[in-house]
Scaffold this motif. Structure first.
Motif, PDB file in Angstrom:
ATOM      1  N   ARG A 241      37.089  -6.310 -35.555  1.00 26.82           N
ATOM      2  CA  ARG A 241      38.212  -6.484 -36.483  1.00 26.82           C
ATOM      3  C   ARG A 241      39.545  -6.476 -35.725  1.00 26.82           C
ATOM      4  NH1 ARG A 241      37.189  -5.533 -41.483  1.00 26.82           N
ATOM      5  NH2 ARG A 241      35.759  -3.805 -41.091  1.00 26.82           N
ATOM      6  N   ASN A 242      39.662  -5.596 -34.743  1.00 22.34           N
ATOM      7  CA  ASN A 242      40.866  -5.503 -33.924  1.00 22.34           C
ATOM      8  C   ASN A 242      41.128  -6.795 -33.148  1.00 22.34           C
ATOM      9  OD1 ASN A 242      41.889  -4.576 -30.920  1.00 22.34           O
ATOM     10  ND2 ASN A 242      42.970  -3.526 -32.582  1.00 22.34           N
ATOM     11  N   LEU A 243      40.066  -7.510 -32.814  1.00 21.01           N
ATOM     12  CA  LEU A 243      40.192  -8.791 -32.106  1.00 21.01           C
ATOM     13  C   LEU A 243      40.439  -9.957 -33.063  1.00 21.01           C
ATOM     14  CD1 LEU A 243      37.345  -8.429 -29.463  1.00 21.01           C
ATOM     15  CD2 LEU A 243      39.821  -8.324 -29.050  1.00 21.01           C
ATOM     16  N   GLY A 244      40.430  -9.678 -34.380  1.00 18.12           N
ATOM     17  CA  GLY A 244      40.699 -10.716 -35.363  1.00 18.12           C
ATOM     18  C   GLY A 244      39.460 -11.327 -35.993  1.00 18.12           C
ATOM     19  N   PHE A 245      38.322 -10.681 -35.868  1.00 14.39           N
ATOM     20  CA  PHE A 245      37.065 -11.195 -36.410  1.00 14.39           C
ATOM     21  C   PHE A 245      36.457 -10.146 -37.338  1.00 14.39           C
ATOM     22  CE2 PHE A 245      37.741 -12.993 -32.233  1.00 14.39           C
ATOM     23  CZ  PHE A 245      37.557 -14.347 -32.442  1.00 14.39           C
ATOM     24  N   SER A 246      35.839 -10.600 -38.425  1.00 10.25           N
ATOM     25  CA  SER A 246      35.149  -9.655 -39.313  1.00 10.25           C
ATOM     26  C   SER A 246      33.666  -9.997 -39.338  1.00 10.25           C
ATOM     27  CB  SER A 246      35.731  -9.695 -40.723  1.00 10.25           C
ATOM     28  OG  SER A 246      35.257 -10.822 -41.429  1.00 10.25           O
ATOM     29  N   GLN A 247      32.842  -8.965 -39.498  1.00  5.90           N
ATOM     30  CA  GLN A 247      31.396  -9.175 -39.581  1.00  5.90           C
ATOM     31  C   GLN A 247      31.076 -10.092 -40.767  1.00  5.90           C
ATOM     32  OE1 GLN A 247      28.946  -7.924 -37.579  1.00  5.90           O
ATOM     33  NE2 GLN A 247      29.601  -5.954 -36.795  1.00  5.90           N
ATOM     34  N   HIS A 248      31.782  -9.894 -41.869  1.00  9.35           N
ATOM     35  CA  HIS A 248      31.537 -10.679 -43.075  1.00  9.35           C
ATOM     36  C   HIS A 248      31.794 -12.176 -42.828  1.00  9.35           C
ATOM     37  CE1 HIS A 248      31.218 -11.525 -47.350  1.00  9.35           C
ATOM     38  NE2 HIS A 248      32.372 -12.144 -47.283  1.00  9.35           N
ATOM     39  N   THR A 249      32.919 -12.491 -42.209  1.00 11.60           N
ATOM     40  CA  THR A 249      33.262 -13.882 -41.926  1.00 11.60           C
ATOM     41  C   THR A 249      32.275 -14.497 -40.934  1.00 11.60           C
ATOM     42  OG1 THR A 249      35.595 -13.416 -42.328  1.00 11.60           O
ATOM     43  CG2 THR A 249      35.088 -15.414 -41.087  1.00 11.60           C
ATOM     44  N   LEU A 250      31.934 -13.750 -39.898  1.00 11.20           N
ATOM     45  CA  LEU A 250      30.983 -14.261 -38.910  1.00 11.20           C
ATOM     46  C   LEU A 250      29.629 -14.536 -39.551  1.00 11.20           C
ATOM     47  CD1 LEU A 250      31.885 -11.999 -35.846  1.00 11.20           C
ATOM     48  CD2 LEU A 250      32.454 -14.423 -36.167  1.00 11.20           C
ATOM     49  N   ALA A 251      29.176 -13.645 -40.441  1.00  9.20           N
ATOM     50  CA  ALA A 251      27.901 -13.843 -41.131  1.00  9.20           C
ATOM     51  C   ALA A 251      27.957 -15.108 -41.997  1.00  9.20           C
ATOM     52  CB  ALA A 251      27.550 -12.625 -41.975  1.00  9.20           C
TER      53      ALA A 251
ATOM     54  N   ALA B 146      22.919  -8.308 -29.349  1.00 15.64           N
ATOM     55  CA  ALA B 146      22.611  -9.733 -29.242  1.00 15.64           C
ATOM     56  C   ALA B 146      23.298 -10.524 -30.345  1.00 15.64           C
ATOM     57  CB  ALA B 146      21.100  -9.942 -29.333  1.00 15.64           C
ATOM     58  N   CYS B 147      23.708 -11.716 -30.004  1.00 10.70           N
ATOM     59  CA  CYS B 147      24.266 -12.647 -30.977  1.00 10.70           C
ATOM     60  C   CYS B 147      23.104 -13.525 -31.449  1.00 10.70           C
ATOM     61  CB  CYS B 147      25.355 -13.491 -30.312  1.00 10.70           C
ATOM     62  SG  CYS B 147      26.170 -14.654 -31.418  1.00 10.70           S
ATOM     63  N   VAL B 148      22.883 -13.573 -32.773  1.00 14.53           N
ATOM     64  CA  VAL B 148      21.765 -14.339 -33.324  1.00 14.53           C
ATOM     65  C   VAL B 148      22.226 -15.208 -34.488  1.00 14.53           C
ATOM     66  CG1 VAL B 148      20.043 -12.613 -32.615  1.00 14.53           C
ATOM     67  CG2 VAL B 148      21.029 -12.504 -34.916  1.00 14.53           C
ATOM     68  N   ARG B 149      21.394 -16.219 -34.780  1.00 19.46           N
ATOM     69  CA  ARG B 149      21.627 -17.053 -35.954  1.00 19.46           C
ATOM     70  C   ARG B 149      21.220 -16.268 -37.195  1.00 19.46           C
ATOM     71  NH1 ARG B 149      20.825 -23.033 -35.522  1.00 19.46           N
ATOM     72  NH2 ARG B 149      19.925 -22.612 -37.575  1.00 19.46           N
ATOM     73  N   ALA B 150      22.030 -16.325 -38.219  1.00 18.26           N
ATOM     74  CA  ALA B 150      21.747 -15.574 -39.445  1.00 18.26           C
ATOM     75  C   ALA B 150      20.502 -16.078 -40.162  1.00 18.26           C
ATOM     76  CB  ALA B 150      22.952 -15.628 -40.386  1.00 18.26           C
ATOM     77  N   ASP B 151      20.199 -17.364 -40.059  1.00 21.39           N
ATOM     78  CA  ASP B 151      19.080 -17.928 -40.819  1.00 21.39           C
ATOM     79  C   ASP B 151      17.713 -17.603 -40.235  1.00 21.39           C
ATOM     80  OD1 ASP B 151      19.419 -19.581 -38.617  1.00 21.39           O
ATOM     81  OD2 ASP B 151      19.310 -21.459 -39.745  1.00 21.39           O
ATOM     82  N   ASN B 152      17.619 -17.466 -38.891  1.00 17.47           N
ATOM     83  CA  ASN B 152      16.296 -17.233 -38.295  1.00 17.47           C
ATOM     84  C   ASN B 152      16.262 -16.096 -37.263  1.00 17.47           C
ATOM     85  OD1 ASN B 152      17.524 -18.343 -36.056  1.00 17.47           O
ATOM     86  ND2 ASN B 152      16.394 -20.271 -36.152  1.00 17.47           N
ATOM     87  N   LEU B 153      17.415 -15.449 -37.045  1.00 22.89           N
ATOM     88  CA  LEU B 153      17.547 -14.325 -36.110  1.00 22.89           C
ATOM     89  C   LEU B 153      17.199 -14.679 -34.668  1.00 22.89           C
ATOM     90  CD1 LEU B 153      16.221 -11.387 -38.328  1.00 22.89           C
ATOM     91  CD2 LEU B 153      18.562 -12.251 -38.078  1.00 22.89           C
ATOM     92  N   LYS B 154      17.297 -15.960 -34.317  1.00 25.06           N
ATOM     93  CA  LYS B 154      17.074 -16.390 -32.929  1.00 25.06           C
ATOM     94  C   LYS B 154      18.394 -16.325 -32.173  1.00 25.06           C
ATOM     95  CE  LYS B 154      13.058 -19.047 -33.871  1.00 25.06           C
ATOM     96  NZ  LYS B 154      12.000 -19.515 -33.098  1.00 25.06           N
TER      97      LYS B 154
END
Length: 150
Positions: free
Chosen positions: A45-55, A117-125
């Motif tokens: 959030r401090n860097l300007g990104f939210s988990q909600h928006t990224l999801a 890890a950074c993953v795709r929300a649809d398949n967790l890859k």
């Protein structure tokens, strides 16, 4: 605690509530993981990104592995400061070093490292961390260069 580049690590403050403690008024060990998760989220959030928006954009961060050491207990009503410093930035993952310290005396209560890890929300890859986010972490996180093959 200072990063090697002289930039202090991001830190999030919070208070210990009754719900965080066991019957003896000491923080239940697993709650430190929650405090550290909150600090990582606040770091984003401090860097300007939210988990909600990224999801919403199809991106999630998931904890792959962790190593935690407990040094001293936090107790009811203590104010703590939880750091979240990126120490490794790879193509599809971040490694955080985190510490939980009691504010009043700067005592180290708990510390750990988390591979996220950074993953795709649809398949967790696994998927690459978006360039804007990588750049933000690289500039503010004090992380080293990405490793080959990551």
């Amino acid at each position: 605690m200072r990063a090697q580049n002289g930039v202090p690590p991001f830190a999030h403050r919070c208070r210990i509530y009754y719900e965080d403690t066991d019957a003896g008024g000491i923080v239940y060990y697993v709650n430190y993981l929650k405090f550290m998760e909150r600090a990582r989220t606040e770091r984003l959030r401090n860097l300007g990104f939210s988990q909600h928006t990224l999801a919403g954009e199809g991106l999630l961060f998931v904890v792959h592995s962790t190593e935690v050491r407990y040094h001293a207990p936090a107790r009811l009503d203590d104010e703590i400061e939880v750091s979240a410093q990126v120490i490794e930035l790879n193509r599809a993952s971040l490694r955080f070093r985190q510490q939980v310290r009691r504010v009043v005396d700067d005592a180290l209560l708990c510390e750990g490292q988390f591979l996220v890890a950074c993953v795709r929300a649809d398949n967790l890859k696994p998927r690459a961390i978006p360039d804007m986010l990588r750049k933000a972490f690289a500039e503010q996180g004090g992380a080293g260069r990405p490793e080959a093959g990551e």
